[in-house]
Design a protein around this motif. Structure first.
Motif, PDB file in Angstrom:
ATOM      1  N   GLY A 108      64.780  41.833  27.385  1.00  0.00           N
ATOM      2  CA  GLY A 108      65.701  41.682  28.660  1.00  0.00           C
ATOM      3  C   GLY A 108      65.959  43.396  28.593  1.00  0.00           C
ATOM      4  O   GLY A 108      65.774  44.185  27.898  1.00  0.00           O
ATOM      5  N   GLU A 109      66.251  43.721  29.889  1.00  0.00           N
ATOM      6  CA  GLU A 109      66.534  45.232  30.299  1.00  0.00           C
ATOM      7  C   GLU A 109      68.039  45.594  29.876  1.00  0.00           C
ATOM      8  O   GLU A 109      68.797  44.773  29.531  1.00  0.00           O
ATOM      9  N   MET A 110      68.182  46.732  29.349  1.00  0.00           N
ATOM     10  CA  MET A 110      69.124  47.556  28.769  1.00  0.00           C
ATOM     11  C   MET A 110      70.552  47.350  29.473  1.00  0.00           C
ATOM     12  O   MET A 110      71.783  46.748  29.270  1.00  0.00           O
ATOM     13  N   PRO A 111      70.465  47.389  30.960  1.00  0.00           N
ATOM     14  CA  PRO A 111      71.492  47.095  31.720  1.00  0.00           C
ATOM     15  C   PRO A 111      72.145  45.512  31.570  1.00  0.00           C
ATOM     16  O   PRO A 111      73.541  45.586  31.358  1.00  0.00           O
ATOM     17  N   ALA A 112      71.375  44.818  31.617  1.00  0.00           N
ATOM     18  CA  ALA A 112      71.789  43.279  31.226  1.00  0.00           C
ATOM     19  C   ALA A 112      72.461  43.102  30.089  1.00  0.00           C
ATOM     20  O   ALA A 112      73.276  42.441  29.780  1.00  0.00           O
ATOM     21  N   ARG A 113      71.775  43.735  28.945  1.00  0.00           N
ATOM     22  CA  ARG A 113      72.374  43.544  27.312  1.00  0.00           C
ATOM     23  C   ARG A 113      73.552  44.286  27.489  1.00  0.00           C
ATOM     24  O   ARG A 113      74.641  43.549  26.892  1.00  0.00           O
ATOM     25  N   LEU A 114      73.734  45.324  28.098  1.00  0.00           N
ATOM     26  CA  LEU A 114      75.068  46.267  28.007  1.00  0.00           C
ATOM     27  C   LEU A 114      75.979  45.515  28.911  1.00  0.00           C
ATOM     28  O   LEU A 114      77.489  45.309  28.551  1.00  0.00           O
ATOM     29  N   GLY A 115      75.752  44.716  29.969  1.00  0.00           N
ATOM     30  CA  GLY A 115      76.748  43.959  30.578  1.00  0.00           C
ATOM     31  C   GLY A 115      77.123  42.728  29.937  1.00  0.00           C
ATOM     32  O   GLY A 115      78.373  42.253  29.853  1.00  0.00           O
ATOM     33  N   HIS A 116      76.384  42.097  29.142  1.00  0.00           N
ATOM     34  CA  HIS A 116      76.751  40.959  28.209  1.00  0.00           C
ATOM     35  C   HIS A 116      77.693  41.464  27.107  1.00  0.00           C
ATOM     36  O   HIS A 116      78.742  40.773  26.757  1.00  0.00           O
ATOM     37  N   LEU A 117      77.397  42.669  26.718  1.00  0.00           N
ATOM     38  CA  LEU A 117      78.311  43.118  25.705  1.00  0.00           C
ATOM     39  C   LEU A 117      79.749  43.506  26.442  1.00  0.00           C
ATOM     40  O   LEU A 117      80.782  43.080  25.771  1.00  0.00           O
ATOM     41  N   LEU A 118      79.605  44.054  27.576  1.00  0.00           N
ATOM     42  CA  LEU A 118      80.997  44.143  28.089  1.00  0.00           C
ATOM     43  C   LEU A 118      81.820  43.036  28.457  1.00  0.00           C
ATOM     44  O   LEU A 118      83.082  42.928  28.241  1.00  0.00           O
ATOM     45  N   THR A 119      81.332  42.117  28.683  1.00  0.00           N
ATOM     46  CA  THR A 119      81.712  40.697  28.980  1.00  0.00           C
ATOM     47  C   THR A 119      82.325  40.030  27.769  1.00  0.00           C
ATOM     48  O   THR A 119      83.588  39.443  27.928  1.00  0.00           O
ATOM     49  N   GLN A 120      81.438  40.256  26.787  1.00  0.00           N
ATOM     50  CA  GLN A 120      82.063  39.622  25.346  1.00  0.00           C
ATOM     51  C   GLN A 120      83.350  40.346  24.888  1.00  0.00           C
ATOM     52  O   GLN A 120      84.148  39.972  24.299  1.00  0.00           O
ATOM     53  N   ILE A 121      83.307  41.700  25.001  1.00  0.00           N
ATOM     54  CA  ILE A 121      84.541  42.512  24.499  1.00  0.00           C
ATOM     55  C   ILE A 121      85.575  42.345  25.057  1.00  0.00           C
ATOM     56  O   ILE A 121      86.718  42.039  24.944  1.00  0.00           O
ATOM     57  N   ASN A 122      85.541  41.981  26.637  1.00  0.00           N
ATOM     58  CA  ASN A 122      86.578  41.760  27.567  1.00  0.00           C
ATOM     59  C   ASN A 122      87.082  40.452  27.018  1.00  0.00           C
ATOM     60  O   ASN A 122      88.357  40.158  27.293  1.00  0.00           O
ATOM     61  N   ARG A 123      86.334  39.544  26.781  1.00  0.00           N
ATOM     62  CA  ARG A 123      86.778  38.100  26.374  1.00  0.00           C
ATOM     63  C   ARG A 123      87.533  38.192  24.991  1.00  0.00           C
ATOM     64  O   ARG A 123      88.586  37.700  24.830  1.00  0.00           O
ATOM     65  N   VAL A 124      87.286  39.028  24.007  1.00  0.00           N
ATOM     66  CA  VAL A 124      87.951  39.234  22.939  1.00  0.00           C
ATOM     67  C   VAL A 124      89.339  39.882  23.034  1.00  0.00           C
ATOM     68  O   VAL A 124      90.245  39.355  22.783  1.00  0.00           O
ATOM     69  N   LEU A 125      89.428  40.894  24.010  1.00  0.00           N
ATOM     70  CA  LEU A 125      90.478  41.499  24.707  1.00  0.00           C
ATOM     71  C   LEU A 125      91.379  40.633  25.205  1.00  0.00           C
ATOM     72  O   LEU A 125      92.668  40.532  24.903  1.00  0.00           O
ATOM     73  N   ASP A 126      90.823  39.852  26.156  1.00  0.00           N
ATOM     74  CA  ASP A 126      91.734  38.947  26.785  1.00  0.00           C
ATOM     75  C   ASP A 126      92.307  37.768  25.896  1.00  0.00           C
ATOM     76  O   ASP A 126      93.433  37.505  25.955  1.00  0.00           O
ATOM     77  N   GLN A 127      91.628  37.444  24.891  1.00  0.00           N
ATOM     78  CA  GLN A 127      92.101  36.411  24.009  1.00  0.00           C
ATOM     79  C   GLN A 127      93.042  36.830  22.970  1.00  0.00           C
ATOM     80  O   GLN A 127      94.305  36.429  22.642  1.00  0.00           O
ATOM     81  N   TYR A 128      92.991  38.117  22.448  1.00  0.00           N
ATOM     82  CA  TYR A 128      93.776  38.639  21.332  1.00  0.00           C
ATOM     83  C   TYR A 128      94.990  39.684  21.810  1.00  0.00           C
ATOM     84  O   TYR A 128      95.639  39.895  21.079  1.00  0.00           O
ATOM     85  N   ARG A 129      94.531  40.179  22.923  1.00  0.00           N
ATOM     86  CA  ARG A 129      95.590  41.404  23.152  1.00  0.00           C
ATOM     87  C   ARG A 129      95.975  42.397  22.323  1.00  0.00           C
ATOM     88  O   ARG A 129      97.217  42.577  22.052  1.00  0.00           O
ATOM     89  N   PRO A 130      94.908  42.971  21.600  1.00  0.00           N
ATOM     90  CA  PRO A 130      95.407  44.047  20.762  1.00  0.00           C
ATOM     91  C   PRO A 130      96.253  45.074  21.157  1.00  0.00           C
ATOM     92  O   PRO A 130      96.331  45.303  22.412  1.00  0.00           O
ATOM     93  N   THR A 131      97.074  45.659  20.313  1.00  0.00           N
ATOM     94  CA  THR A 131      97.943  46.938  20.538  1.00  0.00           C
ATOM     95  C   THR A 131      97.332  48.134  20.538  1.00  0.00           C
ATOM     96  O   THR A 131      97.584  49.080  21.096  1.00  0.00           O
ATOM     97  N   ASP A 132      96.165  48.245  19.335  1.00  0.00           N
ATOM     98  CA  ASP A 132      95.535  49.314  19.041  1.00  0.00           C
ATOM     99  C   ASP A 132      93.971  49.080  18.784  1.00  0.00           C
ATOM    100  O   ASP A 132      93.774  47.770  18.479  1.00  0.00           O
ATOM    101  N   VAL A 133      93.255  49.924  19.229  1.00  0.00           N
ATOM    102  CA  VAL A 133      91.849  49.755  18.885  1.00  0.00           C
ATOM    103  C   VAL A 133      91.156  50.933  18.083  1.00  0.00           C
ATOM    104  O   VAL A 133      91.510  52.162  18.475  1.00  0.00           O
ATOM    105  N   ALA A 134      90.136  50.497  17.301  1.00  0.00           N
ATOM    106  CA  ALA A 134      89.295  51.748  16.852  1.00  0.00           C
ATOM    107  C   ALA A 134      87.848  51.153  17.000  1.00  0.00           C
ATOM    108  O   ALA A 134      87.380  49.978  16.804  1.00  0.00           O
ATOM    109  N   VAL A 135      87.142  52.250  17.573  1.00  0.00           N
ATOM    110  CA  VAL A 135      85.730  52.090  17.600  1.00  0.00           C
ATOM    111  C   VAL A 135      85.071  52.797  16.921  1.00  0.00           C
ATOM    112  O   VAL A 135      85.289  54.197  16.868  1.00  0.00           O
TER     113      VAL A 135
END
Length: 126
Positions: free
Chosen positions: A44-71
């Motif tokens: 698949g194309e890179m934009p679709a893969r990155l879009g999937h990554l964004l969706t999944q990270i947002n799910r983790v953020l919505d579920q756990y509501r972290p106060t701090d993040v390290a990337v």
């Protein structure tokens, strides 16, 4: 002085796999909350893969509501294309965080604490 409870999300972005882990800190006690791997298709194309990554990270953020993040920082690679793809994945992770976290909350990057504004200023220094 009272210790506050915080939830720290760590993200290790990658071109095919993006690992994440969440710990809770309560005073001097640290406990594992959850962790996982976001699998990005090799096809698949890179934009679709990155879009999937964004969706999944947002799910983790919505579920756990972290106060701090390290990337995790992109390390130096011999292959420029690999570094570029990893940079895209890291950028998506940071974009999700900037959208989710308030500007006055702390954003952990490069091993030390800074505000999102400072992280944005640093990323423009290249």
């Amino acid at each position: 002085m009272t210790d506050e409870r915080s939830r720290i999300l760590g993200i290790d972005p990658g071109s095919r796999l993006c690992g994440w882990g969440l710990v809770e800190v309560d005073g001097n006690r640290v406990s594992h909350v959850d962790n996982g791997v976001i699998v990005l298709t090799q096809h698949g194309e890179m934009p679709a893969r990155l879009g999937h990554l964004l969706t999944q990270i947002n799910r983790v953020l919505d579920q756990y509501r972290p106060t701090d993040v390290a990337v995790e920082e992109v390390f130096q690679y011999r292959n420029a294309r690999t570094a570029l793809v990893l940079g895209h994945a890291r950028g998506v992770a940071i974009a999700a965080l900037v959208d989710e976290l308030k500007k006055d909350e702390f954003f952990l990057e490069f091993g030390y604490s800074k505000t999102i504004e400072e992280a944005e200023e640093h990323s423009g220094d290249h």
